[in-house]
Design a protein around this motif. Structure first.
Motif, PDB file in Angstrom:
ATOM      1  N   LEU A   1      -8.595  -5.517   0.904  1.00  0.00           N
ATOM      2  CA  LEU A   1      -7.623  -6.430   0.300  1.00  0.00           C
ATOM      3  C   LEU A   1      -6.494  -6.817   1.244  1.00  0.00           C
ATOM      4  N   PHE A   2      -6.576  -6.437   2.533  1.00  0.00           N
ATOM      5  CA  PHE A   2      -5.587  -6.862   3.527  1.00  0.00           C
ATOM      6  C   PHE A   2      -6.214  -6.762   4.909  1.00  0.00           C
ATOM      7  N   ASP A   3      -5.517  -7.294   5.916  1.00  0.00           N
ATOM      8  CA  ASP A   3      -6.011  -7.228   7.291  1.00  0.00           C
ATOM      9  C   ASP A   3      -5.848  -5.798   7.789  1.00  0.00           C
ATOM     10  N   LEU A   4      -6.932  -5.053   7.709  1.00  0.00           N
ATOM     11  CA  LEU A   4      -6.877  -3.614   7.982  1.00  0.00           C
ATOM     12  C   LEU A   4      -6.485  -3.317   9.427  1.00  0.00           C
ATOM     13  N   GLN A   5      -7.008  -4.099  10.361  1.00  0.00           N
ATOM     14  CA  GLN A   5      -6.704  -3.835  11.769  1.00  0.00           C
ATOM     15  C   GLN A   5      -5.229  -4.086  12.070  1.00  0.00           C
ATOM     16  N   GLU A   6      -4.691  -5.157  11.531  1.00  0.00           N
ATOM     17  CA  GLU A   6      -3.281  -5.485  11.773  1.00  0.00           C
ATOM     18  C   GLU A   6      -2.357  -4.449  11.137  1.00  0.00           C
ATOM     19  N   ILE A   7      -2.624  -4.098   9.877  1.00  0.00           N
ATOM     20  CA  ILE A   7      -1.772  -3.136   9.174  1.00  0.00           C
ATOM     21  C   ILE A   7      -1.900  -1.744   9.792  1.00  0.00           C
ATOM     22  N   SER A   8      -3.113  -1.371  10.176  1.00  0.00           N
ATOM     23  CA  SER A   8      -3.318  -0.073  10.801  1.00  0.00           C
ATOM     24  C   SER A   8      -2.507   0.042  12.082  1.00  0.00           C
ATOM     25  N   ALA A   9      -2.515  -1.024  12.889  1.00  0.00           N
ATOM     26  CA  ALA A   9      -1.742  -1.015  14.140  1.00  0.00           C
ATOM     27  C   ALA A   9      -0.246  -0.904  13.851  1.00  0.00           C
ATOM     28  N   GLU A  10       0.213  -1.592  12.807  1.00  0.00           N
ATOM     29  CA  GLU A  10       1.640  -1.553  12.448  1.00  0.00           C
ATOM     30  C   GLU A  10       2.061  -0.153  12.008  1.00  0.00           C
ATOM     31  N   ILE A  11       1.235   0.478  11.172  1.00  0.00           N
ATOM     32  CA  ILE A  11       1.569   1.823  10.685  1.00  0.00           C
ATOM     33  C   ILE A  11       1.532   2.834  11.833  1.00  0.00           C
ATOM     34  N   ARG A  12       0.543   2.727  12.703  1.00  0.00           N
ATOM     35  CA  ARG A  12       0.445   3.649  13.837  1.00  0.00           C
ATOM     36  C   ARG A  12       1.660   3.522  14.757  1.00  0.00           C
ATOM     37  N   GLU A  13       2.084   2.296  14.984  1.00  0.00           N
ATOM     38  CA  GLU A  13       3.223   2.078  15.886  1.00  0.00           C
ATOM     39  C   GLU A  13       4.478   2.793  15.388  1.00  0.00           C
ATOM     40  N   LYS A  14       4.652   2.855  14.064  1.00  0.00           N
ATOM     41  CA  LYS A  14       5.878   3.422  13.497  1.00  0.00           C
ATOM     42  C   LYS A  14       5.775   4.896  13.119  1.00  0.00           C
ATOM     43  N   THR A  15       4.534   5.441  13.074  1.00  0.00           N
ATOM     44  CA  THR A  15       4.386   6.815  12.555  1.00  0.00           C
ATOM     45  C   THR A  15       3.601   7.748  13.470  1.00  0.00           C
ATOM     46  N   SER A  16       3.253   7.312  14.676  1.00  0.00           N
ATOM     47  CA  SER A  16       2.336   8.102  15.512  1.00  0.00           C
ATOM     48  C   SER A  16       2.959   9.376  16.083  1.00  0.00           C
ATOM     49  N   HIS A  17       4.244   9.598  15.833  1.00  0.00           N
ATOM     50  CA  HIS A  17       4.966  10.736  16.433  1.00  0.00           C
ATOM     51  C   HIS A  17       5.118  11.898  15.453  1.00  0.00           C
ATOM     52  N   LEU A  18       4.234  11.999  14.461  1.00  0.00           N
ATOM     53  CA  LEU A  18       4.400  13.002  13.409  1.00  0.00           C
ATOM     54  C   LEU A  18       3.237  14.002  13.403  1.00  0.00           C
ATOM     55  N   PRO A  19       3.154  14.887  14.397  1.00  0.00           N
ATOM     56  CA  PRO A  19       2.064  15.871  14.396  1.00  0.00           C
ATOM     57  C   PRO A  19       2.102  16.734  13.149  1.00  0.00           C
ATOM     58  N   GLY A  20       0.924  16.973  12.591  1.00  0.00           N
ATOM     59  CA  GLY A  20       0.838  17.756  11.358  1.00  0.00           C
ATOM     60  C   GLY A  20       0.800  16.906  10.114  1.00  0.00           C
ATOM     61  N   VAL A  21       1.071  15.597  10.259  1.00  0.00           N
ATOM     62  CA  VAL A  21       1.027  14.674   9.118  1.00  0.00           C
ATOM     63  C   VAL A  21      -0.262  13.857   9.197  1.00  0.00           C
ATOM     64  N   SER A  22      -0.948  13.706   8.053  1.00  0.00           N
ATOM     65  CA  SER A  22      -2.169  12.922   7.983  1.00  0.00           C
ATOM     66  C   SER A  22      -1.959  11.743   7.035  1.00  0.00           C
ATOM     67  N   ILE A  23      -2.274  10.535   7.516  1.00  0.00           N
ATOM     68  CA  ILE A  23      -2.057   9.306   6.745  1.00  0.00           C
ATOM     69  C   ILE A  23      -3.387   8.577   6.584  1.00  0.00           C
ATOM     70  N   ALA A  24      -3.749   8.265   5.339  1.00  0.00           N
ATOM     71  CA  ALA A  24      -4.955   7.486   5.057  1.00  0.00           C
ATOM     72  C   ALA A  24      -4.567   6.023   4.890  1.00  0.00           C
ATOM     73  N   ILE A  25      -5.314   5.145   5.551  1.00  0.00           N
ATOM     74  CA  ILE A  25      -5.096   3.701   5.436  1.00  0.00           C
ATOM     75  C   ILE A  25      -6.398   3.111   4.916  1.00  0.00           C
TER      76      ILE A  25
END
Length: 742
Positions: A653-677
C-alpha cells in the motif's frame, strides 16, 4: 504444557524408559504430552512402529537436546553428514518446469505490480524472465485480481513467454479456485487459508474441538485439491513462522514444530485425495528458525517415507547486503546439506534484482552437490540441528605476569577479525577509523562495533617506530595483533599473538618464542586424528579454521563440523574463528553469499566464535560490515538496528523501497531494536514475529504502528508516519540520539 507430535501412521507407541509419558490419540496425530515432567538422558524416549510397513526399521524419537521438550526423529535430516549429497525427491511439474532432485535448482521471484494492472504486470514478468528466472509468483488477493490473471497469462503466451505463473493466496479459497483455471501453481499459506486471521490468543482445545477444525480445513481445502488434479496444477504448502493459526500456536507455540504440523495438516489431505504434485516451504525472517524448521520437516518426511521437493527462502530478508546475507545464511546452510529444489531470495528491491543473487546461490548449491564436497566419514554426536545451542569457546583470561589485557581480543557475542596490511600502518588514524575504533585526541579506543583483533601477515621492520607505535596502541586497548610464527621469530612484536600451523606445533618451532607467548592455531579440520592430537597439549588462545578457497573437493562446512566433533570429544574448549580467504576480483554478491553459506551454516548451529574474511581487492569497510552483518544475521552479536522488511508485492500500500530507505536513514543507529516494515496487513502482524516495532500499510496513504504483534496506532497519515514511529520508540525507552560526527 509442552507438547510434541508424531504422525498418526505410527501406532503402538510405547515408552520403555519413561512410563510416565501420556499419549492421546486422534485420527490425525498422536500427541506426546506432559513432557516437562520427563528427565531425558541418552536413552531413547519412545519407539514408534510404522503401521503402514511393519517390516520397516523401528523409528525412535529423542529430545532435540538435553532437557528439550521437543521430540524429534532420530533419523538424520540429510543424506550425509560428511559431504553434500542432494536429497532424493519426486519430480513436481510447475507448468513446463520440473522441480526435484533430478533437475537443476530452480530460481524464482515475485512481482510487485498491482495485479489488476495487466500491462504493468506483464511487462514486469517479461523483465524477470529475461533475467533468467524459472518461475514467477503473482499476488492474487481478490476476484478482480483473479480475473486479471487470465488476461496476464494469455498476453504472456501471445508474446511467447511461457514462464510458469504461481498464484499467491491468503484468506481466499474462492479466489484460489478461480485462478487455478489459468495459473500453473497455487501457493497456499496453511496458517490462513481456512483459518481466521490469528489473534495470537492461547486457546484451549479438546480432542473434539481440534478434530472439528481439521474437518473444517478438509472441507474448505478439498475442492482446490480436486481442481488442481483436474487441471494438472502444482501447489506449494508454504508455512510462515509468523502467520500460524491460533490453533497451531496453542498446541505447538510459534515454533518450527508448529510450522511443520501446520503444513502437514494440508499435506495429509492432499495425500488422502491422491494428489502429490506439491512442494513444501517453511519460511521465517529469522534464518536460525528457518533452518530448524526445514530440517525438522525433512526429518519427519523421512520417517513417513515422503519425498516432496522443497522451496527455500528467508522471508522479509530486507535490502542490499543485509537481505543477501540473511538469505545466504538460511538458504546456503540448507543447500550445503543437500536440501532445496527451488529458491527465492526475498529483497526489498525490484524483483528482477533478486535473480542474480538467487542464481549465484543455486549455482553454489548445485556445484557443491555435483562435486559431493565433503570430508572423510566421521561420527557426529554433539551438533544440535533442531534447536539452537551455542558452543561458546573459552574466552581468553588474564594470566599472571602478562603486561597487556588479552581479554578483549575476542568478544563474548561473536568476534570480528580483519587482515591489515603494512600500507595501512602508514596512516595510523585512518587505520583506527577503518577498524571502527573511537578516537580521542588521536588515540584509539574500542567501541560497540570495533574490530576485535587483526591479522598482520608481515610485521613492519624493527626500525619503523611509527608503525610499531600504532600497533602498540592497538594492543594497549586489548585488540589482538596476530602475526605468523616466522615473522614473530625474525621481527618480534611485544605482546603479539603468534599464528602457527599444526605442522609447526609438531616440530616444536613455537618453543623458540619467548615464554608465555599467546598462540593462534590454523587448522583445516580434515587432518588425521594423530595430527589433531597435538591440540590436546597446546594452550591456544583461539583456532582459525581455514580451508583454501581453491580447494575443489573439501567442504569447509563439513570439515569444520568434523573439527568441532573432535574438540567436543576431547573436551577442548578453544574458541574457533571461521577464516575465509576469497580470491581477487570476486563479485561482492559472491563474497556475501560465500561467507553467509560457508560460515553461516556453522554459526546457525552454534558452532563458532567469530569470523575473519580476507579479499585482497575489496574495500576494508565492506569486509568489516559484511562480517558484522554475518554475526547479526546468525543471531549473535548485535551492532545495529535489525530490520524485517517485506519484499513488496501487489498488495503493498506504499512505496516500500522509498519508505524503507527513509526509516533506515533515521533509525539505523539503534542496536538491539528490531523494526518491521510491511507493505500490508497480510505480511504485517502475522509475519513480523521477531520485531519490536512495526510500520504496516493499513489502507492507501495510511499506516498502522505496532508494538510486537499489537497495533497501538491506526490510520496515521503517511507523511508523518516515520516521525510517529520514532516517537513510539522513544515512548518505550528504546531511543538514543545518533552519535555526533567526529
Amino acid at each position: 504444557m509442552a507438547t510434541g507430535a508424531v504422525p498418526a501412521s505410527f501406532t503402538g507407541l510405547k515408552s520403555r524408559d519413561h512410563p510416565c509419558l501420556g499419549f492421546a490419540k486422534s485420527s490425525d496425530f498422536v500427541r506426546v504430552s506432559n513432557l516437562q515432567r520427563v528427565k531425558f538422558g541418552r536413552t531413547k524416549v519412545a519407539v514408534i512402529r510404522n503401521s503402514n510397513n511393519p517390516s520397516r526399521e523401528t523409528v525412535e524419537l529423542e529430545p532435540a537436546s538435553e532437557g528439550s521438550p521437543l521430540l524429534v526423529p532420530r533419523q538424520k535430516y540429510c543424506e550425509s553428514i560428511h559431504k553434500t549429497v542432494r536429497r532424493k525427491t519426486r519430480t513436481v511439474m510447475v507448468g513446463n518446469v520440473a522441480l526435484g532432485s533430478e533437475h537443476p535448482i530452480r530460481v524464482q521471484t515475485m512481482t510487485t505490480t498491482d495485479t489488476k494492472d495487466v500491462a504493468g504486470t506483464v511487462e514486469q514478468v517479461m523483465r524477470i524472465a529475461d533475467q533468467g528466472a524459472d518461475i514467477v509468483r503473482i499476488t492474487v488477493q481478490g476476484r478482480k485480481e483473479a480475473d486479471a490473471c487470465f488476461e496476464i497469462k494469455n498476453t504472456l503466451v501471445q508474446k511467447n513467454y511461457n514462464i510458469p505463473l504461481v498464484a499467491d493466496i491468503h484468506f481466499a479459497p474462492p479466489v484460489a479456485m478461480r485462478v487455478a483455471e489459468c495459473f500453473d501453481k497455487i501457493r497456499v499459506n496453511p496458517g490462513n487459508f481456512a483459518d481466521r486471521r490469528a489473534q495470537f490468543e492461547q486457546l484451549e482445545y479438546t480432542e473434539d474441538d481440534y478434530q472439528k477444525e481439521l474437518e473444517h480445513i478438509e472441507k474448505v481445502f478439498t475442492p482446490l485439491v480436486e481442481k488442481c488434479k483436474k487441471y494438472g496444477r502444482a501447489m506449494r504448502l508454504g508455512a510462515n513462522h509468523g502467520s500460524l493459526s491460533d490453533r497451531i500456536m496453542s498446541y505447538y507455540g510459534d515454533s518450527p514444530r508448529g510450522m511443520v504440523e501446520s503444513a502437514f495438516e494440508y499435506a495429509r489431505i492432499c495425500r488422502k485425495l491422491d494428489f502429490h504434485n506439491f512442494v513444501f516451504s517453511m519460511k521465517a525472517s529469522n534464518p536460525v528458525i528457518m533452518v530448524q524448521a526445514y530440517r525438522l520437516l525433512v526429518a519427519e518426511m523421512n520417517v513417513l517415507g515422503w519425498d516432496y521437493p522443497l522451496h527455500l527462502g528467508v522471508t522479509e530478508a530486507g535490502e542490499g547486503e543485509d537481505g543477501r546475507m540473511k538469505s545466504a545464511i538460511g538458504i546456503g546452510t540448507l543447500l550445503m546439506d543437500g536440501l532445496g529444489d527451488t529458491i527465492r531470495v526475498s529483497l526489498t528491491e525490484p524483483p528482477e534484482e533478486e535473480i542474480d543473487p538467487c542464481r549465484r546461490l543455486a549455482n553454489l548449491g548445485m556445484r557443491t552437490a555435483e562435486l559431493q564436497k565433503g570430508v572423510a566419514p566421521f561420527e557426529e554426536k554433539h551438533r544440535r540441528y533442531f534447536d539452537f545451542q551455542r558452543r561458546s569457546g573459552q574466552l581468553p583470561h588474564q594470566k599472571e605476569g602478562e603486561e597487556v589485557d588479552y581479554r578483549g581480543v575476542l568478544h563474548r557475542d561473536g568476534s570480528v577479525l580483519m587482515s591489515v596490511s603494512l600500507d595501512q600502518l602508514k596512516a595510523p588514524e585512518l587505520l583506527y577509523k577503518s577498524l571502527a575504533a573511537k578516537l580521542i585526541i588521536g588515540m584509539p579506543f574500542k567501541d560497540l562495533a570495533t574490530v576485535d583483533s587483526i591479522l598482520l601477515r608481515e610485521l613492519p621492520p624493527q626500525d619503523d617506530k611509527d608503525a610499531r607505535l600504532a600497533l602498540k596502541r592497538l594492543i594497549d586497548v586489548s585488540m589482538g595483533v596476530i602475526t605468523p610464527l616466522s615473522e614473530q621469530l625474525t621481527k618480534p612484536l611485544p605482546n603479539a599473538l603468534a599464528l602457527v600451523t599444526l605442522k609447526e606445533l609438531s616440530s616444536g618451532a613455537h618453543h623458540l618464542l619467548p615464554e608465555g607467548t599467546r598462540l593462534v592455531v590454523s587448522v583445516r579440520g580434515d587432518e588425521s586424528q594423530e595430527e589433531l592430537d597435538i591440540l590436546m597439549t597446546t594452550d591456544a588462545t583461539m583456532i582459525l579454521h581455514h580451508i583454501p578457497y581453491s580447494d575443489e573437493k573439501t567442504s569447509r562446512v563439513h570439515a569444520a563440523r568434523r573439527l568441532f566433533e573432535y574438540l567436543s570429544d576431547n573436551s577442548l574448549n578453544f574458541p574457533v574463528i571461521h577464516h575465509i580467504e576469497f580470491p581477487t576480483e570476486i563479485h561482492r554478491d559472491e563474497l556475501v553469499i560465500g561467507a553467509g553459506t560457508n560460515a553461516g551454516a556453522l554459526l546457525v548451529d552454534g558452532l563458532g566464535d567469530g569470523i575473519l574474511l580476507e579479499a585482497p581487492d575489496q574495500e576494508f569497510e565492506f569486509l568489516r560490515n559484511t562480517s558484522f552483518n554475518l554475526l547479526q544475521g546468525c543471531r549473535m552479536r548485535n551492532t545495529k538496528t535489525e530490520y524485517v522488511s517485506c519484499p513488496s508485492c501487489g498488495r503493498t500500500l506504499f512505496d516500500l523501497q522509498e519508505i524503507s530507505a527513509e526509516i533506515r536513514e533515521k533509525t539505523s543507529h539503534l542496536p538491539g531494536v528490531s523494526i518491521a516494515i510491511m507493505g500490508c496487513i497480510v505480511n504485517g502482524p502475522g509475519e513480523m514475529a521477531d520485531a519490536d516495532f512495526g510500520y504496516v500499510g493499513g489502507a492507501p496513504g495510511k499506516i498502522d504502528l505496532y508494538v510486537g504483534k499489537t497495533v497501538v496506532k491506526r490510520g496515521i497519515a503517511m507523511e508523518g508516519a516515520t516521525d510517529a514511529l520514532i516517537q513510539l520508540i522513544k515512548e518505550h525507552g528504546r531511543w538514543v540520539d545518533p552519535p555526533a560526527e567526529e
